[in-house]
Design a protein around this motif. Structure first.
Motif, short mmCIF file in Angstrom:
data_model
loop_
_atom_site.label_atom_id
_atom_site.label_comp_id
_atom_site.label_asym_id
_atom_site.label_seq_id
_atom_site.Cartn_x
_atom_site.Cartn_y
_atom_site.Cartn_z
N GLU A 29 0.83 -1.19 0.00
CA GLU A 29 0.00 0.00 0.00
C GLU A 29 0.88 1.25 0.00
OE1 GLU A 29 -2.89 0.51 2.97
OE2 GLU A 29 -4.21 -1.09 2.26
N PRO A 30 0.42 2.32 -0.65
CA PRO A 30 1.16 3.58 -0.56
C PRO A 30 1.04 4.14 0.85
CG PRO A 30 -0.95 3.94 -1.64
CD PRO A 30 -0.80 2.45 -1.46
N PRO A 31 1.97 4.97 1.27
CA PRO A 31 1.83 5.62 2.58
C PRO A 31 0.52 6.40 2.64
CG PRO A 31 4.00 6.03 1.64
CD PRO A 31 3.19 5.39 0.56
N ALA A 32 -0.08 6.42 3.79
CA ALA A 32 -1.30 7.20 3.97
C ALA A 32 -0.98 8.69 3.80
CB ALA A 32 -1.90 6.94 5.34
N LEU A 33 -1.91 9.41 3.23
CA LEU A 33 -1.81 10.86 3.15
C LEU A 33 -2.62 11.44 4.31
CD1 LEU A 33 -1.49 13.73 2.03
CD2 LEU A 33 -3.26 13.20 0.34
N VAL A 34 -1.93 12.16 5.19
CA VAL A 34 -2.60 12.84 6.29
C VAL A 34 -2.51 14.34 6.04
CG1 VAL A 34 -2.70 13.24 8.77
CG2 VAL A 34 -2.03 10.99 7.90
N VAL A 35 -3.64 14.95 5.74
CA VAL A 35 -3.69 16.39 5.54
C VAL A 35 -3.81 17.05 6.92
CG1 VAL A 35 -5.00 18.30 4.53
CG2 VAL A 35 -4.73 16.14 3.27
N VAL A 36 -2.88 17.95 7.21
CA VAL A 36 -2.83 18.57 8.53
C VAL A 36 -3.36 20.00 8.43
CG1 VAL A 36 -1.41 19.10 10.53
CG2 VAL A 36 -0.80 17.17 9.05
N ALA A 37 -4.57 20.21 8.93
CA ALA A 37 -5.18 21.53 8.94
C ALA A 37 -4.91 22.21 10.27
CB ALA A 37 -6.69 21.41 8.70
N HIS A 38 -5.01 23.53 10.28
CA HIS A 38 -4.78 24.25 11.54
C HIS A 38 -5.90 24.00 12.52
CE1 HIS A 38 -4.87 27.61 14.38
NE2 HIS A 38 -3.55 27.60 14.25
N GLY A 39 -7.14 24.14 12.06
CA GLY A 39 -8.30 24.09 12.94
C GLY A 39 -8.89 25.48 13.10
N SER A 40 -10.19 25.54 13.28
CA SER A 40 -10.88 26.83 13.37
C SER A 40 -12.16 26.67 14.17
CB SER A 40 -11.20 27.36 11.97
OG SER A 40 -12.03 28.51 12.03
N ALA A 123 5.67 16.87 4.68
CA ALA A 123 5.86 17.47 3.37
C ALA A 123 6.00 18.99 3.50
CB ALA A 123 4.68 17.13 2.46
N THR A 124 6.38 19.61 2.40
CA THR A 124 6.47 21.06 2.32
C THR A 124 5.08 21.67 2.38
OG1 THR A 124 8.41 20.78 0.91
CG2 THR A 124 7.37 22.94 0.88
N MET A 251 -6.15 23.21 -5.58
CA MET A 251 -5.73 22.93 -4.21
C MET A 251 -5.61 21.43 -3.98
SD MET A 251 -5.15 25.81 -2.73
CE MET A 251 -5.23 25.48 -0.98
N ALA A 252 -6.55 20.66 -4.52
CA ALA A 252 -6.45 19.20 -4.41
C ALA A 252 -5.22 18.69 -5.16
CB ALA A 252 -7.72 18.55 -4.96
N ASP A 253 -4.98 19.24 -6.35
CA ASP A 253 -3.78 18.87 -7.11
C ASP A 253 -2.51 19.19 -6.31
OD1 ASP A 253 -5.22 17.97 -9.31
OD2 ASP A 253 -5.16 19.92 -10.31
N LEU A 254 -2.51 20.33 -5.63
CA LEU A 254 -1.33 20.75 -4.90
C LEU A 254 -1.07 19.86 -3.68
CD1 LEU A 254 0.99 22.68 -4.52
CD2 LEU A 254 -0.61 24.39 -3.60
N LEU A 255 -2.11 19.44 -3.00
CA LEU A 255 -1.93 18.51 -1.88
C LEU A 255 -1.28 17.21 -2.36
CD1 LEU A 255 -5.30 19.00 0.01
CD2 LEU A 255 -3.03 19.38 0.98
N LEU A 256 -1.76 16.68 -3.47
CA LEU A 256 -1.18 15.45 -4.00
C LEU A 256 0.24 15.67 -4.50
CD1 LEU A 256 -4.27 13.97 -5.83
CD2 LEU A 256 -3.09 12.97 -3.87
N HIS A 257 0.52 16.84 -5.06
CA HIS A 257 1.87 17.16 -5.52
C HIS A 257 2.84 17.17 -4.35
CE1 HIS A 257 5.16 18.99 -7.70
NE2 HIS A 257 5.14 20.04 -6.89
N ARG A 258 2.46 17.79 -3.25
CA ARG A 258 3.33 17.81 -2.06
C ARG A 258 3.51 16.40 -1.49
NH1 ARG A 258 5.97 22.23 -3.28
NH2 ARG A 258 5.12 24.18 -2.46
N TYR A 259 2.47 15.60 -1.51
CA TYR A 259 2.56 14.20 -1.07
C TYR A 259 3.57 13.45 -1.94
CZ TYR A 259 1.02 9.28 -0.70
OH TYR A 259 0.97 7.91 -0.56
N ASP A 260 3.46 13.58 -3.25
CA ASP A 260 4.36 12.88 -4.16
C ASP A 260 5.81 13.36 -3.98
OD1 ASP A 260 2.27 11.40 -5.22
OD2 ASP A 260 1.91 12.82 -6.86
#
Length: 272
Positions: A29-40, A123-124, A251-260
Protein backbone atom coordinates in the motif's frame (compact mmCIF):
# COMPACT_ATOMS: atom_id res chain seq x y z
CA UNK A 1 -25.79 -7.85 -0.43
CA UNK A 2 -23.95 -4.72 -1.55
CA UNK A 3 -22.55 -4.27 1.94
CA UNK A 4 -21.31 -7.86 2.09
CA UNK A 5 -19.72 -7.53 -1.35
CA UNK A 6 -17.96 -4.38 -0.28
CA UNK A 7 -16.60 -6.09 2.84
CA UNK A 8 -15.32 -9.05 0.84
CA UNK A 9 -13.75 -6.75 -1.72
CA UNK A 10 -11.96 -4.91 1.04
CA UNK A 11 -10.59 -8.12 2.55
CA UNK A 12 -9.34 -9.34 -0.79
CA UNK A 13 -7.87 -6.02 -1.82
CA UNK A 14 -10.25 -5.78 -4.75
CA UNK A 15 -11.73 -2.51 -3.65
CA UNK A 16 -8.35 -0.74 -3.58
CA UNK A 17 -7.23 -0.15 -7.18
CA UNK A 18 -3.59 -0.83 -7.83
CA UNK A 19 -2.96 -3.12 -4.85
CA UNK A 20 -3.19 -6.42 -6.75
CA UNK A 21 -0.73 -7.28 -9.51
CA UNK A 22 -1.01 -9.92 -12.20
CA UNK A 23 -0.39 -13.32 -10.70
CA UNK A 24 -2.25 -12.42 -7.52
CA UNK A 25 0.71 -10.79 -5.78
CA UNK A 26 -0.09 -7.69 -3.76
CA UNK A 27 1.87 -4.50 -4.13
CA UNK A 28 2.53 -2.66 -0.88
CA UNK A 29 0.00 0.00 0.00
CA UNK A 30 1.16 3.58 -0.56
CA UNK A 31 1.83 5.62 2.58
CA UNK A 32 -1.30 7.20 3.97
CA UNK A 33 -1.81 10.86 3.15
CA UNK A 34 -2.60 12.84 6.29
CA UNK A 35 -3.69 16.39 5.54
CA UNK A 36 -2.83 18.57 8.53
CA UNK A 37 -5.18 21.53 8.94
CA UNK A 38 -4.78 24.25 11.54
CA UNK A 39 -8.30 24.09 12.94
CA UNK A 40 -10.88 26.83 13.37
CA UNK A 41 -13.84 27.74 15.55
CA UNK A 42 -15.73 28.62 12.36
CA UNK A 43 -17.73 25.52 11.33
CA UNK A 44 -17.39 26.50 7.66
CA UNK A 45 -13.66 25.78 7.86
CA UNK A 46 -14.09 22.12 8.81
CA UNK A 47 -16.77 21.62 6.17
CA UNK A 48 -14.49 23.16 3.54
CA UNK A 49 -11.53 20.98 4.47
CA UNK A 50 -13.60 17.82 4.41
CA UNK A 51 -14.90 18.65 0.94
CA UNK A 52 -11.35 19.34 -0.24
CA UNK A 53 -10.25 15.92 1.01
CA UNK A 54 -13.12 14.33 -0.92
CA UNK A 55 -11.70 15.98 -4.06
CA UNK A 56 -8.29 14.49 -3.27
CA UNK A 57 -9.80 11.01 -2.84
CA UNK A 58 -11.59 11.34 -6.17
CA UNK A 59 -8.32 12.22 -7.90
CA UNK A 60 -6.36 9.33 -6.36
CA UNK A 61 -8.66 6.34 -5.72
CA UNK A 62 -7.07 3.78 -3.47
CA UNK A 63 -4.91 6.29 -1.61
CA UNK A 64 -5.79 6.37 2.10
CA UNK A 65 -6.54 10.03 2.88
CA UNK A 66 -7.00 11.24 6.45
CA UNK A 67 -7.41 14.52 8.30
CA UNK A 68 -5.70 15.75 11.45
CA UNK A 69 -5.80 19.17 13.12
CA UNK A 70 -3.16 21.07 15.03
CA UNK A 71 -5.79 22.52 17.38
CA UNK A 72 -9.44 23.55 17.82
CA UNK A 73 -11.05 20.76 15.76
CA UNK A 74 -11.31 17.00 15.95
CA UNK A 75 -9.64 14.86 14.99
CA UNK A 76 -6.38 16.23 16.33
CA UNK A 77 -3.29 15.08 14.44
CA UNK A 78 -2.13 13.03 17.43
CA UNK A 79 -5.44 11.17 17.48
CA UNK A 80 -5.35 10.55 13.71
CA UNK A 81 -1.86 9.07 13.95
CA UNK A 82 -2.85 6.91 16.94
CA UNK A 83 -5.87 5.64 14.97
CA UNK A 84 -3.67 4.79 11.98
CA UNK A 85 -1.38 2.81 14.26
CA UNK A 86 -4.36 0.95 15.73
CA UNK A 87 -5.47 0.02 12.20
CA UNK A 88 -2.06 -1.37 11.37
CA UNK A 89 -0.93 1.48 9.13
CA UNK A 90 2.84 1.81 9.38
CA UNK A 91 3.67 4.67 7.02
CA UNK A 92 2.24 8.15 6.45
CA UNK A 93 3.05 11.41 4.72
CA UNK A 94 1.86 14.52 6.54
CA UNK A 95 0.97 17.39 4.19
CA UNK A 96 0.36 20.72 5.97
CA UNK A 97 -2.74 22.52 4.72
CA UNK A 98 -0.74 25.68 5.36
CA UNK A 99 0.39 28.26 2.83
CA UNK A 100 3.86 29.10 4.12
CA UNK A 101 6.51 27.92 6.53
CA UNK A 102 6.22 28.92 10.17
CA UNK A 103 6.10 27.64 13.72
CA UNK A 104 3.43 25.03 12.99
CA UNK A 105 5.45 23.52 10.14
CA UNK A 106 8.79 23.82 11.92
CA UNK A 107 7.80 22.70 15.41
CA UNK A 108 4.20 21.67 16.08
CA UNK A 109 3.68 19.12 13.31
CA UNK A 110 7.12 17.44 13.61
CA UNK A 111 6.71 17.16 17.39
CA UNK A 112 3.29 15.55 17.04
CA UNK A 113 4.67 13.21 14.38
CA UNK A 114 7.68 12.25 16.52
CA UNK A 115 5.40 11.04 19.29
CA UNK A 116 3.55 8.68 16.95
CA UNK A 117 4.35 5.00 16.39
CA UNK A 118 3.58 5.36 12.68
CA UNK A 119 6.57 6.20 10.47
CA UNK A 120 6.01 9.72 9.17
CA UNK A 121 7.59 12.45 7.11
CA UNK A 122 6.34 16.02 6.85
CA UNK A 123 5.86 17.47 3.37
CA UNK A 124 6.47 21.06 2.32
CA UNK A 125 3.59 23.49 2.97
CA UNK A 126 1.44 24.42 -0.01
CA UNK A 127 3.03 27.77 -0.76
CA UNK A 128 4.66 29.24 -2.62
CA UNK A 129 3.67 27.34 -5.76
CA UNK A 130 2.10 28.13 -9.18
CA UNK A 131 -0.96 26.01 -8.32
CA UNK A 132 -1.56 28.23 -5.29
CA UNK A 133 -1.28 31.29 -7.52
CA UNK A 134 -3.70 29.71 -9.98
CA UNK A 135 -6.25 29.44 -7.18
CA UNK A 136 -5.66 33.01 -6.01
CA UNK A 137 -6.09 34.27 -9.57
CA UNK A 138 -9.33 32.36 -10.08
CA UNK A 139 -10.81 33.64 -6.82
CA UNK A 140 -9.97 37.24 -7.76
CA UNK A 141 -11.59 36.88 -11.16
CA UNK A 142 -14.67 35.38 -9.50
CA UNK A 143 -14.82 38.44 -7.23
CA UNK A 144 -14.79 40.83 -10.18
CA UNK A 145 -11.16 41.35 -11.16
CA UNK A 146 -10.80 42.11 -14.87
CA UNK A 147 -8.02 40.46 -16.83
CA UNK A 148 -8.06 42.99 -19.72
CA UNK A 149 -6.75 46.08 -17.90
CA UNK A 150 -5.32 48.95 -19.91
CA UNK A 151 -1.84 50.21 -19.03
CA UNK A 152 -3.37 53.24 -17.30
CA UNK A 153 -5.63 50.96 -15.23
CA UNK A 154 -2.67 48.80 -14.23
CA UNK A 155 -0.86 51.85 -12.83
CA UNK A 156 -3.88 52.66 -10.66
CA UNK A 157 -4.51 49.08 -9.57
CA UNK A 158 -2.96 46.85 -6.94
CA UNK A 159 -3.68 43.75 -4.88
CA UNK A 160 -3.11 43.20 -1.18
CA UNK A 161 -2.27 39.55 -0.57
CA UNK A 162 -3.84 38.96 2.84
CA UNK A 163 -2.19 36.14 4.81
CA UNK A 164 -2.37 34.98 8.41
CA UNK A 165 1.07 36.15 9.52
CA UNK A 166 3.78 34.58 11.67
CA UNK A 167 6.78 35.58 13.77
CA UNK A 168 8.86 33.11 11.77
CA UNK A 169 10.80 35.08 9.13
CA UNK A 170 10.57 32.16 6.68
CA UNK A 171 6.81 32.61 6.62
CA UNK A 172 7.18 36.18 5.36
CA UNK A 173 9.71 35.00 2.76
CA UNK A 174 7.23 32.49 1.40
CA UNK A 175 4.36 34.99 1.36
CA UNK A 176 6.49 37.53 -0.50
CA UNK A 177 7.35 34.88 -3.09
CA UNK A 178 3.66 34.08 -3.54
CA UNK A 179 2.96 37.82 -3.94
CA UNK A 180 5.63 38.08 -6.66
CA UNK A 181 4.21 35.10 -8.53
CA UNK A 182 0.72 36.59 -8.35
CA UNK A 183 2.02 39.97 -9.54
CA UNK A 184 3.57 38.29 -12.58
CA UNK A 185 0.25 36.59 -13.30
CA UNK A 186 -1.86 39.74 -12.91
CA UNK A 187 0.54 42.34 -14.27
CA UNK A 188 -0.05 44.68 -11.32
CA UNK A 189 1.59 45.48 -7.99
CA UNK A 190 0.88 42.86 -5.30
CA UNK A 191 1.72 43.73 -1.68
CA UNK A 192 1.76 41.08 1.08
CA UNK A 193 0.00 42.02 4.32
CA UNK A 194 -1.15 40.14 7.39
CA UNK A 195 -4.13 39.51 9.62
CA UNK A 196 -2.03 39.17 12.78
CA UNK A 197 1.48 39.02 14.24
CA UNK A 198 3.43 40.26 11.21
CA UNK A 199 3.58 43.68 9.54
CA UNK A 200 2.17 45.40 7.63
CA UNK A 201 -1.40 44.75 8.69
CA UNK A 202 -3.94 44.65 5.87
CA UNK A 203 -5.52 48.08 6.68
CA UNK A 204 -2.06 49.65 6.84
CA UNK A 205 -1.11 48.25 3.43
CA UNK A 206 -4.37 49.55 1.97
CA UNK A 207 -3.74 53.05 3.35
CA UNK A 208 -0.21 53.08 1.94
CA UNK A 209 -1.42 52.10 -1.51
CA UNK A 210 -4.18 54.73 -1.44
CA UNK A 211 -1.62 57.39 -0.53
CA UNK A 212 0.39 56.36 -3.59
CA UNK A 213 -2.59 56.89 -5.89
CA UNK A 214 -3.67 53.27 -6.16
CA UNK A 215 -7.44 53.69 -6.07
CA UNK A 216 -8.41 50.30 -7.46
CA UNK A 217 -7.14 47.86 -4.85
CA UNK A 218 -8.39 44.32 -4.33
CA UNK A 219 -7.76 42.05 -1.37
CA UNK A 220 -6.70 38.51 -2.28
CA UNK A 221 -7.61 36.12 0.51
CA UNK A 222 -4.65 33.79 1.08
CA UNK A 223 -6.52 31.59 3.54
CA UNK A 224 -7.47 27.97 3.03
CA UNK A 225 -11.02 28.31 4.36
CA UNK A 226 -13.51 30.80 5.81
CA UNK A 227 -12.78 32.04 9.31
CA UNK A 228 -12.17 35.13 11.43
CA UNK A 229 -8.99 36.27 9.66
CA UNK A 230 -10.48 35.90 6.19
CA UNK A 231 -13.62 37.78 7.24
CA UNK A 232 -11.70 40.65 8.85
CA UNK A 233 -9.45 41.09 5.83
CA UNK A 234 -12.39 41.04 3.42
CA UNK A 235 -14.22 43.62 5.53
CA UNK A 236 -11.22 45.96 5.22
CA UNK A 237 -11.26 45.88 1.42
CA UNK A 238 -12.07 49.23 -0.22
CA UNK A 239 -13.22 47.48 -3.38
CA UNK A 240 -13.40 43.71 -4.02
CA UNK A 241 -12.14 40.86 -1.87
CA UNK A 242 -11.73 37.33 -3.10
CA UNK A 243 -13.08 34.27 -1.32
CA UNK A 244 -10.72 31.91 0.52
CA UNK A 245 -8.97 29.25 -1.54
CA UNK A 246 -11.38 26.56 -0.41
CA UNK A 247 -12.04 23.54 -2.60
CA UNK A 248 -10.60 24.84 -5.87
CA UNK A 249 -9.40 21.85 -7.96
CA UNK A 250 -5.85 23.23 -8.01
CA UNK A 251 -5.73 22.93 -4.21
CA UNK A 252 -6.45 19.20 -4.41
CA UNK A 253 -3.78 18.87 -7.11
CA UNK A 254 -1.33 20.75 -4.90
CA UNK A 255 -1.93 18.51 -1.88
CA UNK A 256 -1.18 15.45 -4.00
CA UNK A 257 1.87 17.16 -5.52
CA UNK A 258 3.33 17.81 -2.06
CA UNK A 259 2.56 14.20 -1.07
CA UNK A 260 4.36 12.88 -4.16
CA UNK A 261 7.33 15.20 -3.58
CA UNK A 262 7.75 13.94 -0.02
CA UNK A 263 7.62 10.33 -1.19
CA UNK A 264 10.20 10.97 -3.91
CA UNK A 265 12.52 12.75 -1.49
CA UNK A 266 12.20 9.86 0.95
CA UNK A 267 13.00 7.38 -1.81
CA UNK A 268 16.13 9.28 -2.78
CA UNK A 269 17.35 9.43 0.81
CA UNK A 270 16.78 5.69 1.27
CA UNK A 271 18.69 4.94 -1.94
CA UNK A 272 21.66 7.11 -0.92
Amino acid sequence: MNEISAQLSGRLGLGRPGLVQLGGRRRPEPPALVVVAHGSRDPRALATVRTLLDRVRALRPGLPVHLGHIELNAPLLTDTLADLDARGTTDAVLVPLLLARGYHVRRDIPEMAAAARVRTRVATPLGPHPLLVETLHTRLVEAGWRTDLTEAERRRSAVVLAAAGSRDPDSAVDTRRTARLLAQRLGVLVVPAYASTAAPAVPEALRTLAARGRDRVAVASCFTAPGRFATECADAAPWIASAPLGTHPAMADLLLHRYDQAREADGRSNAA
